[in-house]
Design a protein around this motif. Structure first.
Motif, PDB file in Angstrom:
ATOM      1  N   SER A 117       0.868  -1.175   0.000  1.00 46.50           N
ATOM      2  CA  SER A 117       0.000   0.000   0.000  1.00 46.50           C
ATOM      3  C   SER A 117       0.903   1.223   0.000  1.00 46.50           C
ATOM      4  N   GLY A 118       1.183   1.752  -1.198  1.00 45.06           N
ATOM      5  CA  GLY A 118       2.164   2.819  -1.289  1.00 45.06           C
ATOM      6  C   GLY A 118       3.530   2.282  -0.907  1.00 45.06           C
ATOM      7  N   GLU A 119       4.189   2.945   0.034  1.00 41.47           N
ATOM      8  CA  GLU A 119       5.490   2.480   0.506  1.00 41.47           C
ATOM      9  C   GLU A 119       5.359   1.466   1.644  1.00 41.47           C
ATOM     10  N   ASP A 120       4.143   1.284   2.115  1.00 42.03           N
ATOM     11  CA  ASP A 120       3.902   0.359   3.222  1.00 42.03           C
ATOM     12  C   ASP A 120       3.456  -1.011   2.710  1.00 42.03           C
ATOM     13  N   HIS A 121       3.396  -1.950   3.641  1.00 44.81           N
ATOM     14  CA  HIS A 121       2.801  -3.257   3.398  1.00 44.81           C
ATOM     15  C   HIS A 121       1.757  -3.453   4.486  1.00 44.81           C
ATOM     16  N   VAL A 122       0.530  -3.802   4.080  1.00 46.10           N
ATOM     17  CA  VAL A 122      -0.592  -3.797   5.017  1.00 46.10           C
ATOM     18  C   VAL A 122      -1.239  -5.175   5.090  1.00 46.10           C
ATOM     19  N   LEU A 123      -1.381  -5.667   6.327  1.00 47.64           N
ATOM     20  CA  LEU A 123      -2.145  -6.872   6.606  1.00 47.64           C
ATOM     21  C   LEU A 123      -3.540  -6.436   7.041  1.00 47.64           C
ATOM     22  N   SER A 124      -4.549  -6.768   6.240  1.00 50.19           N
ATOM     23  CA  SER A 124      -5.929  -6.401   6.552  1.00 50.19           C
ATOM     24  C   SER A 124      -6.663  -7.621   7.077  1.00 50.19           C
ATOM     25  N   VAL A 125      -7.303  -7.490   8.247  1.00 44.18           N
ATOM     26  CA  VAL A 125      -7.939  -8.616   8.922  1.00 44.18           C
ATOM     27  C   VAL A 125      -9.394  -8.287   9.234  1.00 44.18           C
ATOM     28  N   VAL A 165      -2.738  -4.155  10.096  1.00 46.59           N
ATOM     29  CA  VAL A 165      -1.395  -4.106  10.654  1.00 46.59           C
ATOM     30  C   VAL A 165      -0.496  -3.511   9.584  1.00 46.59           C
ATOM     31  N   VAL A 166       0.154  -2.396   9.892  1.00 44.54           N
ATOM     32  CA  VAL A 166       0.939  -1.646   8.915  1.00 44.54           C
ATOM     33  C   VAL A 166       2.422  -1.954   9.116  1.00 44.54           C
ATOM     34  N   PHE A 167       3.077  -2.425   8.057  1.00 45.05           N
ATOM     35  CA  PHE A 167       4.487  -2.804   8.087  1.00 45.05           C
ATOM     36  C   PHE A 167       5.328  -1.807   7.302  1.00 45.05           C
ATOM     37  N   ASP A 168       6.513  -1.521   7.811  1.00 42.23           N
ATOM     38  CA  ASP A 168       7.486  -0.756   7.035  1.00 42.23           C
ATOM     39  C   ASP A 168       8.100  -1.629   5.941  1.00 42.23           C
ATOM     40  N   ARG A 169       8.246  -2.923   6.264  1.00 43.94           N
ATOM     41  CA  ARG A 169       8.807  -3.886   5.314  1.00 43.94           C
ATOM     42  C   ARG A 169       7.997  -5.178   5.419  1.00 43.94           C
ATOM     43  N   PRO A 170       7.925  -5.960   4.359  1.00 45.24           N
ATOM     44  CA  PRO A 170       7.185  -7.231   4.449  1.00 45.24           C
ATOM     45  C   PRO A 170       7.867  -8.174   5.430  1.00 45.24           C
ATOM     46  N   ASP A 171       7.091  -9.050   6.033  1.00 46.39           N
ATOM     47  CA  ASP A 171       7.617  -9.991   7.017  1.00 46.39           C
ATOM     48  C   ASP A 171       7.094 -11.388   6.675  1.00 46.39           C
ATOM     49  N   ALA A 172       7.992 -12.239   6.192  1.00 47.81           N
ATOM     50  CA  ALA A 172       7.602 -13.575   5.748  1.00 47.81           C
ATOM     51  C   ALA A 172       7.174 -14.477   6.898  1.00 47.81           C
ATOM     52  N   LEU A 173       7.521 -14.112   8.127  1.00 44.30           N
ATOM     53  CA  LEU A 173       7.230 -14.988   9.264  1.00 44.30           C
ATOM     54  C   LEU A 173       5.878 -14.730   9.899  1.00 44.30           C
ATOM     55  N   PHE A 174       5.237 -13.635   9.566  1.00 40.78           N
ATOM     56  CA  PHE A 174       3.999 -13.300  10.270  1.00 40.78           C
ATOM     57  C   PHE A 174       2.939 -14.380  10.100  1.00 40.78           C
ATOM     58  N   GLU A 175       2.856 -14.944   8.900  1.00 41.36           N
ATOM     59  CA  GLU A 175       1.889 -16.022   8.686  1.00 41.36           C
ATOM     60  C   GLU A 175       2.290 -17.278   9.442  1.00 41.36           C
ATOM     61  N   GLN A 176       3.586 -17.611   9.471  1.00 45.39           N
ATOM     62  CA  GLN A 176       4.021 -18.803  10.194  1.00 45.39           C
ATOM     63  C   GLN A 176       3.678 -18.709  11.670  1.00 45.39           C
ATOM     64  N   TRP A 177       3.655 -17.495  12.201  1.00 41.37           N
ATOM     65  CA  TRP A 177       3.288 -17.284  13.605  1.00 41.37           C
ATOM     66  C   TRP A 177       1.771 -17.127  13.767  1.00 41.37           C
ATOM     67  N   ASN A 178       1.000 -17.571  12.804  1.00 45.97           N
ATOM     68  CA  ASN A 178      -0.465 -17.467  12.857  1.00 45.97           C
ATOM     69  C   ASN A 178      -0.929 -16.022  13.005  1.00 45.97           C
ATOM     70  N   LEU A 179      -0.222 -15.131  12.288  1.00 47.40           N
ATOM     71  CA  LEU A 179      -0.451 -13.682  12.324  1.00 47.40           C
ATOM     72  C   LEU A 179      -0.153 -13.101  13.697  1.00 47.40           C
ATOM     73  N   THR A 180       0.590 -13.838  14.502  1.00 48.50           N
ATOM     74  CA  THR A 180       1.283 -13.364  15.713  1.00 48.50           C
ATOM     75  C   THR A 180       0.386 -12.969  16.877  1.00 48.50           C
ATOM     76  N   LEU A 181      -0.688 -12.250  16.622  1.00 42.94           N
ATOM     77  CA  LEU A 181      -1.491 -11.677  17.701  1.00 42.94           C
ATOM     78  C   LEU A 181      -2.327 -12.737  18.413  1.00 42.94           C
ATOM     79  N   TRP A 182      -2.481 -12.554  19.735  1.00 45.36           N
ATOM     80  CA  TRP A 182      -3.354 -13.399  20.556  1.00 45.36           C
ATOM     81  C   TRP A 182      -4.621 -12.627  20.918  1.00 45.36           C
TER      82      TRP A 182
END
Length: 512
Positions: A80-88, A141-158
């Motif tokens: 999204s522009g210069e960002d990378h956005v995870l929309s949930v 969730v707005v990222f400065d850079r993409p993160d390949a691990l976020f999905e492996q961590w089940n999108l991280t958030l509890w």
């Protein structure tokens, strides 16, 4: 390779599943007790044993090793522009155990707690700039850079209940956990037992327990735990001693499942202390040649382990052409002499005694005995889990000044990116939390791996890192991936889920 691993596990689990019956109490026994029941303050993988009873994430991994939407109804990850956005978008109508309704604001609160420096998961948000709530069901969730691990961590958030956490504080959360999970807290006697009951308003009907209550006993001693199972005191046990797997499986009315864990074991070595001989790659190769890992797997864990040169089959970056260091004590002694240690040297060797993996204490002792035999004289320091976790961390004091029997979580199916970020990347405020190695080339490759989303490119990068790591004996010496064995009576219908190292209690009931 991932599909082969998933298929093999699915085949095992399909033969174990059984329909559920009427509810009543079921008693199980764990060999180890988690120190934490707050997912935003979890310190190690063992905490998942209890956390998965009470708490849930946006995604989950099912028994066939497929990643599925859980509390997330839908999600997407895009630039999204210069960002990378995870929309949930989360599921509507999910309730916490205290009756509160789950909302996006609860995930905002979880984000604030998890990225706090007091949380071990803070490093997982290194590329995250913000979490923006749009309404009760949607957030980004707005990222400065993409993160390949976020999905492996089940999108991280509890999913945690914001108002409850704020009202009771850290001590109250630890004393009485409240989440959205399938089991509700009833009582706990530390070092003895945890009692939970079925959550009647659980949102996921197919995964809702039919058993009314679950009593979890803590029985660290193998002999006592197995005896409790054989006498009928408990219906289910974890960490079946490897020497007794075949015997239990042969008993009438007993079912046993042996499944790969999410950990890879390795021997960590302090290669950054200028006073340590282990800073010399020849000494680290001497360590690699000194230990008969195949013999340890055969005789100490009775074959209950998958030998790893660097990675287990099915893991991102697995290279079947990578050959292990041969067991060669003569070559080991020659390398020590070449490095200036013809008489060897003495070193502290830290050994985990808590049965986090089967026979872990004996495995460490055997490895250290092999080292001593070639002149790397181990002064063994035996450590229970809490002390071991403390000394493993690079920033802790006193520091780990020698060799340590260690493990790195790579998940199922495996991805080494997080483990390598922790014990291979040079220690900084954001990387290398358990690292005793420094290599700028490997640091750059790991950082690139972390921010690369293309699967083919990630596979290439992981293979390159694994080869360099192997040649330099960097970030420790991998040994094997453990296999954990679970046993239960055929009066129990149990289908293992990979969460909590196959100890998740999503599907446990009385057999018809």
């Amino acid at each position: 390779m991932r599909h082969l691993l998933a298929g093999a596990v699915a085949l095992i689990l399909a033969t174990l599943a059984a329909p559920a019956a009427d509810a009543r109490d079921i008693t199980v026994a764990f060999a180890a007790e988690p120190p934490q029941t707050d997912p935003t303050r979890a310190i190690a993988g063992i905490d998942a044993y209890f956390l998965t009873l009470f708490y849930e994430q946006l995604l989950n991994v099912d028994p066939t090793l497929g990643r599925v939407n859980w509390l997330a109804e839908s999600w997407s990850f895009a630039p999204s522009g210069e960002d990378h956005v995870l929309s949930v978008k989360i599921r509507e109508g999910v309730r916490f155990h205290n009756g509160d309704t789950l909302s996006a604001h609860d995930f905002r609160y979880a984000y604030e707690r998890q990225r706090d420096p007091a949380s071990r998961s803070a490093v997982r948000f290194r590329f995250v700039r913000d979490l923006v709530v749009h309404d009760d069901l949607r957030f980004d969730v707005v990222f400065d850079r993409p993160d390949a691990l976020f999905e492996q961590w089940n999108l991280t958030l509890w999913a945690v209940p914001r108002r409850y956490f704020q009202a009771v504080g850290d001590a109250g959360i630890q004393a009485h956990p409240v989440g959205t999970g399938p089991w509700k807290f009833v009582s706990r006697k530390p070092r003895e037992e945890l009692v939970v009951e079925r959550f009647e308003d659980y949102w996921n009907a197919p995964a809702k327990p039919r058993a009314q209550r679950l009593v979890i006993k803590i029985i660290p001693e193998d002999t006592t735990r197995v005896a409790a199972f054989k006498t009928g005191t408990v219906d289910w046990i974890d960490a079946v001693p490897p020497a007794q797997v075949a015997g239990l499986a042969s008993l009438r009315g007993v079912r046993v499942a042996s499944l790969p864990t999410a950990n890879n074991l390795y021997l960590g070595m302090n290669a950054v202390d200028p006073r340590s001989p282990l800073g010399d790659v020849r000494v680290r190769r001497a360590v690699a040649h000194a230990i008969d890992i195949d013999a340890i797997i055969e005789h100490i864990v009775y074959g209950q382990g998958v030998r790893t040169v660097q990675l287990a089959p099915g893991t991102l970056g697995y290279d079947e052409g990578l050959a292990p260091y041969a067991y060669d004590p003569g070559r080991s002694r020659a390398l020590l002499a070449e490095a200036g240690y013809p008489r060897g040297f003495s070193v502290n060797c830290y050994n985990l005694t808590t049965p986090r993996e089967p026979n872990i204490k004996e495995v460490g002792e055997a490895a250290f005995a092999f080292l001593t035999a070639v002149g790397i004289r181990c002064r063994i320091v035996q450590m229970e889990y809490g002390a071991w976790v403390h000394v493993l961390r690079t920033a802790s004091r006193p520091a780990m000044d020698g060799i340590i029997s260690a493990m790195g979580w790579q998940g199922l199916p495996g991805d080494p990116t997080d483990a390598w970020s922790g014990h291979l990347h040079t220690f900084t405020d954001r990387w290398g939390r358990v690292s005793y190695h420094a290599d700028p080339e490997l640091d750059g490759l790991i950082q690139t791996l972390r921010t690369t989303l293309d699967p083919e490119r990630r596979e290439q990068l992981a293979r390159r890192i694994a080869r360099l790591k192997h040649e330099r004996v960097a970030g420790g010496l991998p040994t094997y991936r453990p296999v954990v064995s679970l046993a239960w009576r055929d009066t129990i219908a149990f289908r293992p889920w990979p969460a909590a190292y196959w100890r998740s209690m999503y599907e446990i009931d009385l057999a018809p």
